[in-house]
Scaffold this motif. Structure first.
Motif, PDB file in Angstrom:
ATOM      1  N   ASN A   5      84.367  -9.210   4.317  1.00  0.00           N
ATOM      2  CA  ASN A   5      83.578  -9.681   3.180  1.00  0.00           C
ATOM      3  C   ASN A   5      82.373 -10.521   3.603  1.00  0.00           C
ATOM      4  O   ASN A   5      81.247 -10.304   3.130  1.00  0.00           O
ATOM      5  N   ASP A   6      82.593 -11.480   4.476  1.00  0.00           N
ATOM      6  CA  ASP A   6      81.495 -12.353   4.891  1.00  0.00           C
ATOM      7  C   ASP A   6      80.421 -11.562   5.631  1.00  0.00           C
ATOM      8  O   ASP A   6      79.217 -11.765   5.400  1.00  0.00           O
TER       9      ASP A   6
ATOM     10  N   THR B 204      82.579  -7.660  -3.583  1.00  0.00           N
ATOM     11  CA  THR B 204      83.714  -7.784  -2.672  1.00  0.00           C
ATOM     12  C   THR B 204      85.012  -7.871  -3.472  1.00  0.00           C
ATOM     13  O   THR B 204      85.008  -7.944  -4.696  1.00  0.00           O
TER      14      THR B 204
ATOM     15  N   ARG C  17      78.457  -9.452   3.060  1.00  0.00           N
ATOM     16  CA  ARG C  17      77.482 -10.233   2.288  1.00  0.00           C
ATOM     17  C   ARG C  17      76.242 -10.554   3.124  1.00  0.00           C
ATOM     18  O   ARG C  17      75.115 -10.529   2.624  1.00  0.00           O
TER      19      ARG C  17
ATOM     20  N   VAL D  56      76.224  -7.224  -3.956  1.00  0.00           N
ATOM     21  CA  VAL D  56      77.318  -6.950  -3.023  1.00  0.00           C
ATOM     22  C   VAL D  56      78.625  -7.343  -3.700  1.00  0.00           C
ATOM     23  O   VAL D  56      78.844  -8.510  -4.030  1.00  0.00           O
TER      24      VAL D  56
ATOM     25  N   ALA E  78      72.778  -7.815   2.557  1.00  0.00           N
ATOM     26  CA  ALA E  78      71.888  -8.528   1.638  1.00  0.00           C
ATOM     27  C   ALA E  78      70.498  -7.907   1.591  1.00  0.00           C
ATOM     28  O   ALA E  78      69.835  -7.924   0.542  1.00  0.00           O
TER      29      ALA E  78
END
Length: 753
Positions: free
Chosen positions: A342-343, A358, A346, A356, A350
Motif C-alpha cells: 500500500n505505501d 488501497t 501510494r 489510489v 501518485a
C-alpha cells in the motif's frame, strides 16, 4: 445403522484424497455427504490432502465412497482417492478436525472469480454482504495470492489478522453454510475495508480520471476505455507508447458491443479463472486501447469491487445506447513487477493515477491477469498467472524434486514434486533489480509452499542471464538446457512424451549449442537429448541486439542479402543510421541469427510497418493484424541441406510495390506452407511423425493454425502447448522435464546419481 443391522454390518473406512482439495469447501462437503449417509467419523486437512474416516452400515459407507468424486465442490480437483478398511471405533457423530501438520504434498488452488451466489448477495439489500467489496465463500475469492504456506487454514493466510465477528463465526462453524470453513470469510463488520468509496471511484473514471485499485494479485490502473484522451493520458503517464491495454466490461452481454466472441471465447470469459481473452475487435473503443491491432483483450469482473465499480458506472453515469468498458491494466511502472504494498503504491503511483485505492488485506503472492486466445477451437496461453497458478502440469512419470529457473524474458520458474510440475505465475523480464527480486521471491515461495528441496537446478544455456547466475550461486547440482530444446520439451512434457519426436521451434532469440543466435529451428528430440536437423536461413543483425528493437535494421539485412543494399538509405531515410548500414553489412564480423522473430520483423518493416518497436512483438502483431486470408506464393521458398529460406518471397516483397495487406497475407501463408514442407521432409527421412510446435511465433494465431492444419493434412501428429504459453513463459517446464530425464538416466542401479 439401519433398524435390524448388526455390529457385523458396521464398517469403518479410511480415505485419503489427493489433489486441489484444500480451501475449496471440501471438508464441509465431506461433512454434508457423511451426514446424508448417516455415517460417523471425521475429516481433516493433512499435508497430503484430505484424510477421511467414515463408519456405519457397510452399504452406506460404500455409497459414500461412490458419491464422493461425483458431487465435489466446483473448485476442487481430485487426483487420487485411496480407500482401506480399518478397525471399527464405534463413532456415531461426524466432525471436522483441525489440520494435521507434516511434510506437505498437497497444494493450494488458484484464486477464483466471484461466484453467482456471492454476486446475488452483493446486490441484495437484505444481505449482510450488500455492496461489500470482499464478499466470498468456499466457491470463490482469493486463495493462492493470500496463502503463506500449507495446510491452507485461516491462520496461514493474510486473513489471520481479521478476527471474525459473531455472524461470520457462525457461518464458518455451520456445516449447512456455503461459508463453512471458508478461510477468507469476511463482512463489513470484521473484514477488510477500502480506502475510498465505490461512488468516488466511479465518478473519477466517469470524469476522465485514472484510478489505481488494489486487485487480487496486485494493483491495477483503470480508466474509461471509450475516452481517447483518458487512454492517451494513461499511456503518457505510464510511458507505454503502443502496447495494447486490456478492457473490462460488466457482463458477457456487453462484450458484443466491442468484440466478436465465439462460444469458446465466451465460456473462457465467464469461467472462474476470468482470464483476459483476445478476440476480434469491433473498433468501438478509443483507438489508443490497441493501436493498429485487429484483436482486443477483454475480461469480465474478477472481484466484487470490479462488479461494484462497473455497476456504479452503468447506473449512476449511464451512456446512450452503450455500456461502460474500462481499461484494466497492471500497475507496474516501467515494466517492473506488480505493486502489492500500500505505501509503495501510494508513493509510486501518485504520478500516474488521479486516485489510489488501497485496502488492508495483504497480498502475499503477486499474480498478474492471465491472457489467453482461442486458436482452432483450443485455448492457448499467452500469459499464465492468476486463476490458473498453482494448478500443476501432470507428468508422464514421477521425477526427482527439481527447480527450473526459466529464461530472461516472460520468465517463470517450475518446481517438480512427484509426478507434477508446478509452473509459477508469470514473473516477467529479469532486466531490473525489482524483477530479479520478484523472481527470487517466487522461487522461495513456491519451494516453501510445496515443501520441496530440489536436488538439481535447471537453467538456460546462456551464461549471462540473471536466472543462470541465480542457479550458479545456489550451490546445487546444475543442468544447462539449450533454449529451443526447452521450448520443444515443454510441449512434450505436458503431452507425456519422452520421444523421439520432431520439433519446430519458431522463436525470437536463444543461445545455441554452437554459441550462435538461434531462433528458427527444426530439432529431433529423444529423452534428454536433441539433434539440430535444420534452421532458417541466417540473417545478419546489424547493431546486434539493437536489431531486435528496430525492425528496419532487419529489413536492411534482407535488402543487403538480396543485393539491393543500395536501397537501404532511400527506403529508411528517416533513420539516422540508414546511410551507413549497407557498408556495415559488408563487414564479415556482423552477427547473424536464424530467428523466426527477426524474419517477421524484417517483412513488417519492408511492407512499411513498424520501423522501431516500443514493445516486444509489436511489428509482428501489427503485420498479423493485416491478414484476412493467408496466401501461398508459388515457389516462394527453398530447402537445401536442412536450411529453409524464404528468399524467393522476400525478393518479391523487397523489390516490387506489394500492397501491405497482400504482402502480409503472402508472408503468413507462404511461411506456414514452407514450415509444413520442411517438417514433412524431416518426417520422411526419420520415420518420425510426431512433431512438437513451440516458440513465441506460435502466439501468431494464423501461423499456428495454418501449420497445425498443414501437418494434419500431411498425416503428421502436431502437438501444441495447451497448459503453458509457447513463448518463454513455458521455458521452465521444458527445462524441468529435460533435467528430470537426464537425472533419472544418470542414476545408478540403487537409485543414486
Amino acid at each position: 445403522m439401519s433398524e435390524g443391522a448388526t455390529a457385523r454390518d458396521r464398517q469403518r473406512l479410511r480415505l485419503h484424497v489427493r489433489g486441489a482439495v484444500q480451501g475449496v469447501g471440501f471438508r464441509p462437503y465431506i461433512y454434508g455427504l457423511a451426514t446424508r449417509y448417516r455415517l460417523g467419523g471425521f475429516v481433516a486437512n493433512d499435508p497430503h490432502g484430505v484424510v477421511i474416516e467414515v463408519e456405519g452400515e457397510g452399504k452406506r459407507a460404500a455409497d459414500f465412497v461412490t458419491a464422493l468424486p461425483l458431487e465435489k465442490p466446483p473448485l476442487a480437483r481430485i487426483d487420487e482417492i485411496s480407500v482401506r478398511p480399518i478397525c471399527v471405533a464405534a463413532s456415531k457423530d461426524f466432525s471436522i478436525r483441525p489440520s494435521e501438520q507434516g511434510k506437505v504434498s498437497t497444494r493450494i488452488v488458484a484464486d477464483a472469480a466471484t461466484c453467482t451466489d456471492c454476486l446475488r448477495e452483493l446486490f441484495n439489500p437484505a444481505s449482510r454482504f450488500h455492496r461489500y467489496p470482499f464478499v466470498n465463500c468456499t466457491h470463490c475469492g482469493p486463495r493462492y495470492t493470500i496463502a503463506e504456506r500449507l495446510p491452507y487454514d485461516r491462520s496461514t493466510t493474510a486473513m489471520k489478522c481479521f478476527a471474525m465477528c459473531e455472524a461470520c463465526s457462525a457461518d464458518y462453524a455451520d456445516p449447512a453454510s456455503r461459508r463453512f470453513h471458508a478461510e477468507a470469510i469476511a463482512c463489513p463488520q470484521c473484514g477488510p475495508r477500502l480506502s475510498h468509496g465505490i461512488e468516488e471511484i466511479a465518478t473519477a473514471v466517469a470524469t476522465g480520471g485514472i484510478v489505481a485499485i488494489k486487485g487480487l494479485g496486485g494493483y491495477q490502473l483503470i480508466c474509461d476505455a471509450r475516452n481517447e484522451q483518458a487512454v492517451q493520458r494513461l499511456r503518457q503517464r505510464k510511458h507505454r507508447d503502443q502496447k495494447p491495454f486490456a478492457v473490462m466490461t460488466g457482463s458477457a452481454r456487453d462484450v458484443a458491443e466491442i468484440a466478436e466472441a465465439d462460444p469458446v471465447e465466451l465460456a473462457l470469459l465467464e469461467s472462474s479463472t476470468r482470464p483476459i481473452v483476445l478476440m476480434n475487435s469491433r473498433y468501438r473503443l478509443a483507438p489508443a486501447v490497441a493501436p493498429q491491432l485487429s484483436r482486443v483483450g477483454v475480461m469480465l469482473p474478477v472481484t466484487p469491487m470490479h462488479h461494484l465499480v462497473l455497476h456504479a458506472l452503468n447506473s449512476a453515469h449511464p451512456r446512450h445506447d452503450e455500456s461502460w468498458a474500462i481499461v484494466a491494466t497492471s500497475a507496474n511502472p516501467g515494466g517492473e513487477p506488480l505493486l502489492i504494498d500500500n505505501d509503495e503504491a501510494r508513493q509510486r503511483l501518485a504520478a500516474i493515477a488521479d486516485l489510489v485505492v488501497t485496502h488492508d488485506r495483504d497480498i502475499v503472492t503477486r499474480a498478474d491477469d492471465s491472457v489467453v486466445s482461442v486458436v482452432a477451437g483450443r485455448t492457448q496461453f499467452i500469459r499464465r498467472a492468476r486463476g490458473y497458478v498453482p494448478e500443476p502440469v501432470r507428468l508422464a512419470r514421477s521425477v526427482p524434486p527439481l527447480l527450473a529457473v526459466g529464461g530472461a524474458l516472460k520468465s517463470t520458474v517450475t518446481v517438480t514434486r512427484g509426478g507434477e510440475a508446478f509452473v509459477s505465475q508469470h514473473i516477467g523480464d529479469l532486466d531490473t533489480a525489482e524483477g530479479i527480486r520478484f523472481f527470487e521471491e517466487t522461487v522461495n515461495h513456491l519451494l516453501s509452499t510445496l515443501d520441496v528441496d530440489p536436488v538439481v537446478i535447471a537453467h538456460d544455456l546462456h551464461p549471462n542471464m540473471a536466472s543462470t547466475r541465480f542457479a550458479e550461486a545456489s550451490g546445487k547440482r546444475l543442468i544447462a538446457v539449450q533454449h529451443h530444446h526447452a521450448h520443444a520439451a515443454s510441449v512434450m512434457a505436458e503431452h507425456g512424451i519422452e520421444g523421439p519426436a520432431l520439433a519446430l521451434v519458431l522463436d525470437g532469440f536463444g543461445h545455441g549449442s554452437d554459441g550462435g543466435n538461434w531462433g528458427g529451428e527444426l530439432l529431433l528430440c529423444d529423452g534428454w537429448c536433441f539433434r539440430r536437423l535444420g534452421h532458417l536461413a541466417p540473417l545478419k543483425m546489424p547493431g546486434g541486439d539493437r536489431a531486435a528493437r528496430e525492425p528496419w535494421r532487419m529489413a536492411a539485412s534482407v535488402l543487403h542479402g538480396l543485393h539491393h543494399g543500395d536501397d537501404i538509405a532511400r527506403r529508411f531515410a528517416e533513420q539516422p543510421q540508414a546511410s551507413r548500414l549497407n557498408a556495415l553489412l559488408d563487414q564479415c564480423d556482423v552477427p547473424t541469427t536464424t530467428s523466426a522473430g527477426r524474419l517477421f520483423d524484417a517483412v513488417a518493416a519492408l511492407l512499411g510497418g513498424s520501423a522501431v518497436q516500443s514493445y516486444e512483438g509489436e511489428a509482428a502483431m501489427k503485420l498479423e493484424a493485416l491478414v484476412r486470408r493467408p496466401r501461398i506464393a508459388e515457389h516462394g521458398w527453398t530447402i537445401e541441406n536442412g536450411v529453409l529460406s524464404l528468399g524467393p518471397l522476400l525478393l518479391r516483397v523487397a523489390t516490387e510495390e506489394v500492397d501491405p495487406v497482400v504482402g502480409a497475407e503472402l508472408f503468413h501463408g507462404t511461411f506456414a506452407a514452407a514450415c509444413v514442407d520442411w517438417i514433412g521432409r524431416a518426417a520422411r527421412q526419420t520415420g518420425i511423425t510426431t512433431v512438437a510446435l513451440s516458440g513465441g511465433c506460435f502466439l501468431n494465431a494464423i501461423v499456428s493454425g495454418e501449420i497445425e492444419r498443414g501437418c494434419i493434412a500431411a498425416k503428421l501428429s502436431p502437438l501444441l502447448p495447451r497448459q503453458v504459453p509457447p513463448n518463454d513463459g513455458g521455458l521452465s517446464l521444458g527445462q524441468a522435464w529435460i533435467a528430470a530425464l537426464h537425472f533419472l538416466e544418470q542414476q545408478g542401479p540403487e537409485g543414486t546419481a
